[in-house]
Design an enzyme around this catalytic site. Structure first.
Site, mmCIF file in Angstrom:
data_model
loop_
_atom_site.group_PDB
_atom_site.id
_atom_site.type_symbol
_atom_site.label_atom_id
_atom_site.label_comp_id
_atom_site.label_asym_id
_atom_site.label_seq_id
_atom_site.Cartn_x
_atom_site.Cartn_y
_atom_site.Cartn_z
ATOM 1 N N TYR A 189 19.809 8.189 -13.880
ATOM 2 C CA TYR A 189 18.502 7.711 -13.584
ATOM 3 C C TYR A 189 17.453 7.749 -14.503
ATOM 4 O O TYR A 189 16.679 7.116 -14.942
ATOM 5 C CB TYR A 189 18.201 8.065 -12.251
ATOM 6 C CG TYR A 189 16.952 7.674 -11.646
ATOM 7 C CD1 TYR A 189 16.926 6.436 -11.121
ATOM 8 C CD2 TYR A 189 15.831 8.488 -11.429
ATOM 9 C CE1 TYR A 189 15.464 5.813 -10.388
ATOM 10 C CE2 TYR A 189 14.475 8.137 -11.021
ATOM 11 C CZ TYR A 189 14.336 6.898 -10.396
ATOM 12 O OH TYR A 189 13.552 6.298 -9.799
ATOM 13 N N GLY A 242 18.336 6.012 -17.946
ATOM 14 C CA GLY A 242 18.237 4.665 -17.593
ATOM 15 C C GLY A 242 17.000 3.935 -17.506
ATOM 16 O O GLY A 242 16.557 2.923 -18.025
ATOM 17 N N SER A 285 11.480 13.088 3.484
ATOM 18 C CA SER A 285 12.178 12.717 4.645
ATOM 19 C C SER A 285 13.200 13.592 4.973
ATOM 20 O O SER A 285 13.673 13.832 6.068
ATOM 21 C CB SER A 285 13.074 11.269 4.022
ATOM 22 O OG SER A 285 13.697 11.620 3.001
ATOM 23 N N ASN A 286 13.798 14.499 4.258
ATOM 24 C CA ASN A 286 14.759 15.573 4.545
ATOM 25 C C ASN A 286 13.871 16.566 5.547
ATOM 26 O O ASN A 286 14.515 16.845 6.579
ATOM 27 C CB ASN A 286 15.247 16.515 3.444
ATOM 28 C CG ASN A 286 16.355 15.641 2.796
ATOM 29 O OD1 ASN A 286 17.074 14.898 3.415
ATOM 30 N ND2 ASN A 286 16.881 16.345 1.655
ATOM 31 N N GLY A 339 11.562 27.808 -3.479
ATOM 32 C CA GLY A 339 10.527 26.953 -2.827
ATOM 33 C C GLY A 339 9.427 26.960 -3.621
ATOM 34 O O GLY A 339 8.258 26.353 -3.258
ATOM 35 N N ASP A 380 16.978 20.398 -11.905
ATOM 36 C CA ASP A 380 15.813 20.332 -10.924
ATOM 37 C C ASP A 380 14.447 20.523 -11.500
ATOM 38 O O ASP A 380 14.320 21.684 -11.951
ATOM 39 C CB ASP A 380 15.989 20.901 -9.649
ATOM 40 C CG ASP A 380 15.071 20.440 -8.536
ATOM 41 O OD1 ASP A 380 15.046 19.184 -8.146
ATOM 42 O OD2 ASP A 380 14.241 21.408 -7.829
#
Length: 332
Positions: free
Chosen positions: A148, A151, A192-193, A210, A276
């Site tokens: 991603y 790309g 959304s999670n 977190g 991440d």
């Protein structure tokens, strides 16, 4: 009343952002050709638009050429959440690169403007904070997210080379985290999670401690930015960051969702995924200068508009929301 009605192609038009963009452009009086292969987009998202005489739906994969006549192109086609773009990473890269080549070729033939929705992922795990457009990024070229990230970086290269070599009118937007109605329950994105887990009473899963931060832009603010960018003078090409500079830790987001849903879910911690990013926040000075744009909807207000959509989905109800006014004015 729109000054000049355009026929506009929106690739990825049945996805989360595409659905909102199609609706916005219809409300502005334009004709829309929505193209989607339904890998992550859904026909259900745009069902409320199908009776509109100015809306047309075409099932098509942008990795193959498309021969049509339009006045503008918004290229949104590409899976955008880690769960989906890592499912078939080769196809993800092909969608970004071959899709860009095919849409740029179409724009070149028709001599029309084309807007590319790039991403904040081009910055990778940034060493500069917040991230201005002048920052080249810190990206792993062969990690699990690279299909991603790279790309989209290659797509930007193609856009600017077409601009320099063929004088094509391009616009490049770098989109930061966006949320709102029409997100998928299973897209794996953090908003959304958390909402799904809270509403179902499941544990809220935080990766790492977190403390990593993100900025969250409500979808209607984002769409307004895209439309403004498309309508700028030809010399404004971008890339331009579009996102909300308000920065929140993932733990803060989880606690806000719990408070707004009234959920008794617990927060648990899992190992941090590879590559991440620890921080992600846009410098929006260019958007303010060239677009006269800045986000208006704060995180808590945006979540209050988003949670009812997910409640409807989990009840098996319609995807429409009162705020979107999807039922009436567009069916003409």
């Amino acid at each position: 009343m729109v000054l000049r009605q355009k026929r506009i192609l929106v690739t990825g038009g049945a996805g989360f952002l595409g659905t909102h963009l199609c609706q916005k452009l219809l409300e502005d009086g334009h004709e829309i050709l929505c193209v989607d292969n339904f890998f992550t987009g859904s026909r259900r998202n745009i069902e409320h638009l199908l009776d509109n005489k100015r809306f047309e739906l075409l099932r098509h994969d942008v990795t193959f050429p498309l021969f049509i006549e339009v006045d503008e192109i918004y290229n949104l086609a590409c899976p955008a959440s880690p769960v989906h773009y890592q499912f078939d990473p080769v196809q993800t890269t092909k969608t970004s690169v071959l899709g860009a080549i095919n849409m740029l070729g179409l724009a070149k033939r028709l001599k029309i403007p084309i807007l590319q929705t790039s991403t904040s992922e081009v910055y990778g795990d940034p060493t500069v904070h917040p991230q201005p457009e002048s920052y080249w990024g810190h990206v792993n070229p062969n990690g699990i997210r690279s299909c991603y990230d790279e790309g989209k970086r290659c797509a930007e290269t193609l856009f600017f080379d077409y601009h320099r070599q063929h004088k094509l009118k391009i616009k490049v937007a770098r989109i930061f985290n966006t949320y709102g109605p029409f997100m998928r329950l299973d897209d794996g994105r953090v908003v959304s999670n958390f909402i799904r887990q809270a509403l179902l009473g499941e544990d809220i899963t935080i990766f790492g401690d977190g403390s990593q931060t993100r900025s969250f832009c409500y979808v209607t603010d984002l769409i307004d930015g895209l439309v403004r960018l498309m309508n700028t003078p030809a010399e404004v090409t971008g890339p331009i960051n579009i996102g909300n500079p308000g920065e929140f830790s993932i733990l803060e987001l989880a606690e806000t969702v719990l408070a707004l849903t009234g959920s008794r879910s617990s927060i648990i911690r899992l190992p941090l995924p590879a590559d991440d990013p620890k921080q992600r926040c846009p410098d929006i000075a260019s958007a303010q200068k060239f677009l006269g744009w800045q986000p208006n909807i704060a995180l808590e207000e945006g979540l209050k508009r988003t949670i009812p959509f997910f409640e409807n989905l989990l009840r098996g109800g319609p995807q429409s929301t009162a705020e979107l006014r999807i039922a009436s004015p567009l069916a003409v």
